[in-house]
Structures are given as C-alpha cells and as structure tokens.
Design a protein around this motif. Structure first.
Motif, PDB file in Angstrom:
ATOM      1  N   TYR A 267     -27.349 -47.572  -0.449  1.00 22.74           N
ATOM      2  CA  TYR A 267     -26.193 -48.383  -0.084  1.00 22.74           C
ATOM      3  C   TYR A 267     -26.520 -49.868  -0.216  1.00 22.74           C
ATOM      4  CZ  TYR A 267     -22.938 -50.669   3.174  1.00 22.74           C
ATOM      5  OH  TYR A 267     -22.036 -51.499   3.762  1.00 22.74           O
ATOM      6  N   ARG A 268     -27.725 -50.234   0.236  1.00 21.26           N
ATOM      7  CA  ARG A 268     -28.138 -51.637   0.125  1.00 21.26           C
ATOM      8  C   ARG A 268     -28.255 -52.050  -1.335  1.00 21.26           C
ATOM      9  NH1 ARG A 268     -31.203 -51.441   4.617  1.00 21.26           N
ATOM     10  NH2 ARG A 268     -33.022 -50.634   3.528  1.00 21.26           N
ATOM     11  N   GLU A 269     -28.880 -51.178  -2.117  1.00 18.74           N
ATOM     12  CA  GLU A 269     -29.124 -51.520  -3.520  1.00 18.74           C
ATOM     13  C   GLU A 269     -27.810 -51.616  -4.306  1.00 18.74           C
ATOM     14  OE1 GLU A 269     -31.661 -48.737  -5.606  1.00 18.74           O
ATOM     15  OE2 GLU A 269     -30.741 -49.372  -7.509  1.00 18.74           O
ATOM     16  N   LYS A 270     -26.935 -50.621  -4.100  1.00 16.27           N
ATOM     17  CA  LYS A 270     -25.759 -50.524  -4.959  1.00 16.27           C
ATOM     18  C   LYS A 270     -24.557 -51.306  -4.453  1.00 16.27           C
ATOM     19  CE  LYS A 270     -26.707 -45.883  -6.816  1.00 16.27           C
ATOM     20  NZ  LYS A 270     -26.100 -44.529  -6.952  1.00 16.27           N
ATOM     21  N   LEU A 271     -24.420 -51.452  -3.134  1.00 20.49           N
ATOM     22  CA  LEU A 271     -23.191 -52.050  -2.616  1.00 20.49           C
ATOM     23  C   LEU A 271     -23.448 -53.272  -1.729  1.00 20.49           C
ATOM     24  CD1 LEU A 271     -20.161 -51.793  -2.755  1.00 20.49           C
ATOM     25  CD2 LEU A 271     -20.220 -50.193  -0.851  1.00 20.49           C
ATOM     26  N   ALA A 272     -24.166 -53.061  -0.612  1.00 23.04           N
ATOM     27  CA  ALA A 272     -24.325 -54.174   0.328  1.00 23.04           C
ATOM     28  C   ALA A 272     -25.091 -55.338  -0.301  1.00 23.04           C
ATOM     29  CB  ALA A 272     -25.038 -53.690   1.595  1.00 23.04           C
ATOM     30  N   GLY A 273     -26.100 -55.029  -1.098  1.00 23.37           N
ATOM     31  CA  GLY A 273     -26.913 -56.077  -1.717  1.00 23.37           C
ATOM     32  C   GLY A 273     -26.084 -56.998  -2.597  1.00 23.37           C
ATOM     33  N   PRO A 274     -25.379 -56.452  -3.600  1.00 24.68           N
ATOM     34  CA  PRO A 274     -24.542 -57.304  -4.459  1.00 24.68           C
ATOM     35  C   PRO A 274     -23.471 -58.077  -3.679  1.00 24.68           C
ATOM     36  CG  PRO A 274     -24.849 -55.140  -5.461  1.00 24.68           C
ATOM     37  CD  PRO A 274     -25.466 -55.062  -4.099  1.00 24.68           C
ATOM     38  N   VAL A 275     -22.874 -57.431  -2.665  1.00 20.35           N
ATOM     39  CA  VAL A 275     -21.860 -58.132  -1.867  1.00 20.35           C
ATOM     40  C   VAL A 275     -22.497 -59.298  -1.113  1.00 20.35           C
ATOM     41  CG1 VAL A 275     -20.310 -57.907   0.124  1.00 20.35           C
ATOM     42  CG2 VAL A 275     -20.309 -56.148  -1.663  1.00 20.35           C
ATOM     43  N   ASP A 276     -23.683 -59.055  -0.534  1.00 20.10           N
ATOM     44  CA  ASP A 276     -24.375 -60.129   0.186  1.00 20.10           C
ATOM     45  C   ASP A 276     -24.750 -61.266  -0.770  1.00 20.10           C
ATOM     46  OD1 ASP A 276     -24.138 -58.896   2.593  1.00 20.10           O
ATOM     47  OD2 ASP A 276     -26.228 -58.285   2.782  1.00 20.10           O
ATOM     48  N   GLU A 277     -25.124 -60.918  -1.992  1.00 21.96           N
ATOM     49  CA  GLU A 277     -25.465 -61.965  -2.956  1.00 21.96           C
ATOM     50  C   GLU A 277     -24.253 -62.856  -3.243  1.00 21.96           C
ATOM     51  OE1 GLU A 277     -28.113 -63.396  -4.281  1.00 21.96           O
ATOM     52  OE2 GLU A 277     -29.108 -62.115  -2.822  1.00 21.96           O
ATOM     53  N   ALA A 278     -23.085 -62.235  -3.354  1.00 23.83           N
ATOM     54  CA  ALA A 278     -21.859 -63.003  -3.592  1.00 23.83           C
ATOM     55  C   ALA A 278     -21.582 -63.947  -2.416  1.00 23.83           C
ATOM     56  CB  ALA A 278     -20.678 -62.057  -3.807  1.00 23.83           C
ATOM     57  N   LYS A 279     -21.816 -63.447  -1.199  1.00 25.48           N
ATOM     58  CA  LYS A 279     -21.603 -64.301  -0.026  1.00 25.48           C
ATOM     59  C   LYS A 279     -22.605 -65.447  -0.015  1.00 25.48           C
ATOM     60  CE  LYS A 279     -19.999 -60.389   2.805  1.00 25.48           C
ATOM     61  NZ  LYS A 279     -20.507 -59.334   3.730  1.00 25.48           N
ATOM     62  N   LYS A 280     -23.861 -65.121  -0.341  1.00 26.30           N
ATOM     63  CA  LYS A 280     -24.889 -66.168  -0.335  1.00 26.30           C
ATOM     64  C   LYS A 280     -24.606 -67.221  -1.411  1.00 26.30           C
ATOM     65  CE  LYS A 280     -28.669 -63.221   1.144  1.00 26.30           C
ATOM     66  NZ  LYS A 280     -29.972 -62.662   0.687  1.00 26.30           N
ATOM     67  N   ALA A 281     -24.006 -66.800  -2.536  1.00 23.36           N
ATOM     68  CA  ALA A 281     -23.672 -67.764  -3.589  1.00 23.36           C
ATOM     69  C   ALA A 281     -22.737 -68.831  -3.017  1.00 23.36           C
ATOM     70  CB  ALA A 281     -23.029 -67.048  -4.774  1.00 23.36           C
ATOM     71  N   ARG A 282     -21.782 -68.402  -2.166  1.00 23.02           N
ATOM     72  CA  ARG A 282     -20.866 -69.369  -1.551  1.00 23.02           C
ATOM     73  C   ARG A 282     -21.614 -70.299  -0.588  1.00 23.02           C
ATOM     74  NH1 ARG A 282     -18.875 -73.022  -0.511  1.00 23.02           N
ATOM     75  NH2 ARG A 282     -16.768 -73.597   0.191  1.00 23.02           N
ATOM     76  N   LEU A 283     -22.568 -69.732   0.157  1.00 22.86           N
ATOM     77  CA  LEU A 283     -23.330 -70.564   1.094  1.00 22.86           C
ATOM     78  C   LEU A 283     -24.243 -71.530   0.337  1.00 22.86           C
ATOM     79  CD1 LEU A 283     -24.251 -67.993   3.927  1.00 22.86           C
ATOM     80  CD2 LEU A 283     -22.222 -69.456   3.712  1.00 22.86           C
ATOM     81  N   ARG A 284     -24.787 -71.090  -0.799  1.00 20.98           N
ATOM     82  CA  ARG A 284     -25.625 -71.994  -1.600  1.00 20.98           C
ATOM     83  C   ARG A 284     -24.799 -73.153  -2.159  1.00 20.98           C
ATOM     84  NH1 ARG A 284     -27.700 -67.224  -3.971  1.00 20.98           N
ATOM     85  NH2 ARG A 284     -29.486 -66.535  -2.756  1.00 20.98           N
ATOM     86  N   SER A 285     -23.576 -72.843  -2.545  1.00 19.73           N
ATOM     87  CA  SER A 285     -22.677 -73.902  -3.011  1.00 19.73           C
ATOM     88  C   SER A 285     -22.461 -74.920  -1.889  1.00 19.73           C
ATOM     89  CB  SER A 285     -21.355 -73.265  -3.463  1.00 19.73           C
ATOM     90  OG  SER A 285     -20.347 -74.239  -3.573  1.00 19.73           O
ATOM     91  N   ALA A 286     -22.320 -74.418  -0.653  1.00 17.96           N
ATOM     92  CA  ALA A 286     -22.169 -75.324   0.498  1.00 17.96           C
ATOM     93  C   ALA A 286     -23.448 -76.121   0.732  1.00 17.96           C
ATOM     94  CB  ALA A 286     -21.807 -74.520   1.744  1.00 17.96           C
ATOM     95  N   GLN A 287     -24.593 -75.495   0.499  1.00 14.99           N
ATOM     96  CA  GLN A 287     -25.856 -76.235   0.635  1.00 14.99           C
ATOM     97  C   GLN A 287     -25.919 -77.381  -0.383  1.00 14.99           C
ATOM     98  OE1 GLN A 287     -28.527 -72.760   0.342  1.00 14.99           O
ATOM     99  NE2 GLN A 287     -29.361 -73.327   2.342  1.00 14.99           N
ATOM    100  N   ARG A 288     -25.519 -77.082  -1.633  1.00 11.57           N
ATOM    101  CA  ARG A 288     -25.535 -78.126  -2.667  1.00 11.57           C
ATOM    102  C   ARG A 288     -24.589 -79.261  -2.306  1.00 11.57           C
ATOM    103  NH1 ARG A 288     -25.820 -73.522  -5.991  1.00 11.57           N
ATOM    104  NH2 ARG A 288     -23.571 -73.578  -6.348  1.00 11.57           N
ATOM    105  N   ALA A 289     -23.485 -78.915  -1.623  1.00 14.95           N
ATOM    106  CA  ALA A 289     -22.509 -79.941  -1.231  1.00 14.95           C
ATOM    107  C   ALA A 289     -22.909 -80.656   0.063  1.00 14.95           C
ATOM    108  CB  ALA A 289     -21.132 -79.297  -1.074  1.00 14.95           C
TER     109      ALA A 289
END
Lengths: 204, 204
Positions: free
Chosen positions: B126-148
């Motif tokens: 579940y982590r590998e196939k679903l939760a992991g990719p979803v968490d990565e998408a969320k972290k991408a938004r937080l990284r964008s906030a870090q850059r800003a």
C-alpha cells in the motif's frame, strides 16, 4: 459433605481467569485467530460461562484491557504536573512512544483498535469506559497549563489532544516511521508551536 | 468454427470485472463479509481465475483501489498551487474531510485500512503503490512553499504530513468528532502554526 465454595468468590475467580486468558491469547495469536473456545480452555471454564457475561469476543477483549487499568489507583491516569508543560509532555510522550514500540504491549492494543474502527458500538463503549477518562486526565493537565498562562484560555482541548496524539497514532497504526524519543520530542515541540496564540503574521 | 476472441483482451475484461466487483462488494457488505467466491460470482469468473492473479482478498481489494487512482491522469494527484499555501491547503483538507464524511466513499477505505493495520506485507504494498506516490505529491506542494519562503527550508516533510493528516486520520478512524469544513480549516491553521520557525520564546 464438604462445604461448597462461596459462589460469588468462585464467579469472581472465573471472571479474572477469563480476562487473563483473553489478554494472553490476544498477544500470542492475535485478535483475528482468537476464539471464545480458546479463552474458555485456557481459563478452565465452559464457553457458556463466557457467553453469559459477554456478548462477543470484542467485548471480552475490551474488558480485559479495562481490568488492567482498574488494577491501579485512579491517580495512575494523571499526567505529571511540575509546572513545566514542555518537560511534562516530553515525559508523557516519550513513555507513550516507548510503550507502543514494544510488540508485547502494542499487539493487543492494535487488535482492540481494529475492532473499534469497525464496530461503532464497541467504539462507544471504549470511549465511555477507557478513552474518555484517559482524555479527561490529559485535558486536566492542559487546563492547568491554561491557568498558568502557558496555553491560550480559549484553546479547543479536543483538537489539542488530536494534534498531540493523532500524528503518533497514525505512525503507529500504519508503521510508517520510527517510534523514538526524538520523535516524541518533535511532536511535543510541534504541538506547543501549534497551540501558540496567533500573534499576527500568518504563515502564508 | 468462429474465431476465438483475443485472449489478452478477454483477460483484461475479466480483470476489470473482478476489480469492479471487489469495489462494489466491499462497499455493500463490508470487508469482513467479503469473500473471493462472491467476487467471482459477481464478476462472472471462476474462483481460480482470481487466485491465479491475487494471493488474498486483501490484495484484490488493494488493486481495486489502485485501479481507481490509475483511471485518471497522473496530474490528478497534484495539489493546487496558487502560491497561497493556506488557501490551497484549505481547499485540499476541506475536500478530504468531505470525502471521508461520505459513508459510500469512506466504507471501502476503512476496510482497506483495517487490513493494512494488521498485515505488514499489505501495508508495504500500500505504501509503495498508493500512499507513497500520494505523499510525494503532497510533499511537492510543501517544497514549493519552502522555495517561496513560506515554510522553513529544513522542515521535516514526513513529520509535516503527519501533523496535517494524523489528527484527521485519528478522528475519522475512531469516529471521535465531526468532519466539517471548520475542522479542516482548524487543522490547516494549526499545521501552519506548528511549522513556523522557532523564533525564540519557547511555549513553556
């Protein structure tokens, strides 16, 4: 003819034997494989004795946990209150995290949580008998901090407890990260920051 | 003799029928009462067809969910990024809270979570196939906030996601409070405060 043993006392002994057997077995074989029959055999009673007192496996397991928390004095539930909120919460969260990192301790609680998640009636019993009183003890410590001016007087204490324990609960249930003292401290730090009054300067 | 249908296409049709049946049935009868036999009957295939592709009921149900998320384009996972972190997170958390307040939506996910909590191998999938990719998408938004400059550059993003979603996950699983837009907003506000850099003046 020998005198009969006291029925009330014998009943109490059977009850204790059943609760102990349930607790041992849920740790040994897990909740899914736990049967009323196995509890009865281990406790040395008939299945009917168990069904006379409990409607379901979940109800026996819940009472087995309640019996544990009833064995100590009420004060056991109280959180430390040295006046230093951060230090007290670190002690509590470090102890909590250590307990749940221990397979022998966390196994039965994981089993109980699984049932609670899927059985609203058992969830209501659990809240009334166990989670509710424990949450009240935690809120008593937060109220003390409010009186000391360390937390805002209008803080939502239900939300506060969720902020402190929810991240840990998720990590524990999903086994998604290490349960370490450093993690406990990080949760307390984040919690205290989240609880600070909004002093202008929003974060976005 | 009529030409045989394309075996690969027929196989793909059976697979889709099985996943659809699994999703429907887990909503209708719950995970505990779901059987491979019932899925086979509903899908119009033999039980052996299912066992050829999946080792367990949990594995079928997990793939049924994965098939859902695969049906849209990859960008579906991305969080909104208007530059206003607070507004974007409120949109996301309000939508999440509304979904999980809907019994038709949350039923199958509750069933899947129960399995994941008790089956470390399924949890890893579940982590590998679903939760992991979803968490990565969320972290991408937080990284964008870090850059800003809206979140500290050294923020622990795994802990950050737990702070934002953990309280909600606990409230949802334990049904311990209402899932409302106000709750979603309160979580975002607490999260943003928790993420602020420590500017001296500790909270204790």
């Amino acid at each position: 003819m020998a005198k009969q043993p006291n029925p009330a006392r014998r009943s109490q002994r059977s009850r204790q034997a059943i609760l102990t057997a349930a607790r041992e077995l849920v740790s040994e074989v897990g909740y899914a494989k736990l049967t009323i029959e196995a509890i009865a055999t281990r406790a040395g009673v008939g299945k009917q004795t168990i069904y006379r007192w409990w409607p379901s496996k979940g109800a026996v397991v819940l009472d087995a946990f309640l019996a544990l928390s009833e064995s100590g004095p009420d004060q056991d539930m109280a959180l430390p209150d040295t006046g230093d909120l951060k230090a007290d919460l670190r002690v509590v969260m470090r102890a909590t995290v250590a307990e749940f990192a221990d397979p022998a301790f966390e196994g039965p609680i994981r089993a109980l949580n699984t049932e609670i998640i899927n059985d609203p009636a058992l969830a209501a019993q659990y809240r009334e008998k166990l989670a509710g009183p424990v949450d009240e003890a935690k809120k008593a410590r937060l109220r003390s901090a409010q009186r000391a001016g360390q937390l805002p007087p209008d803080a939502d204490l239900d939300l506060a407890l969720e902020l402190l324990y929810g991240p840990f609960y998720q990590r524990w249930l999903l086994r998604s990260g290490p349960l370490t003292p450093q993690y406990a401290d990080a949760l307390v730090d984040a919690f205290l920051k989240a609880m600070r009054p909004d002093i202008g300067g929003s974060a976005h």
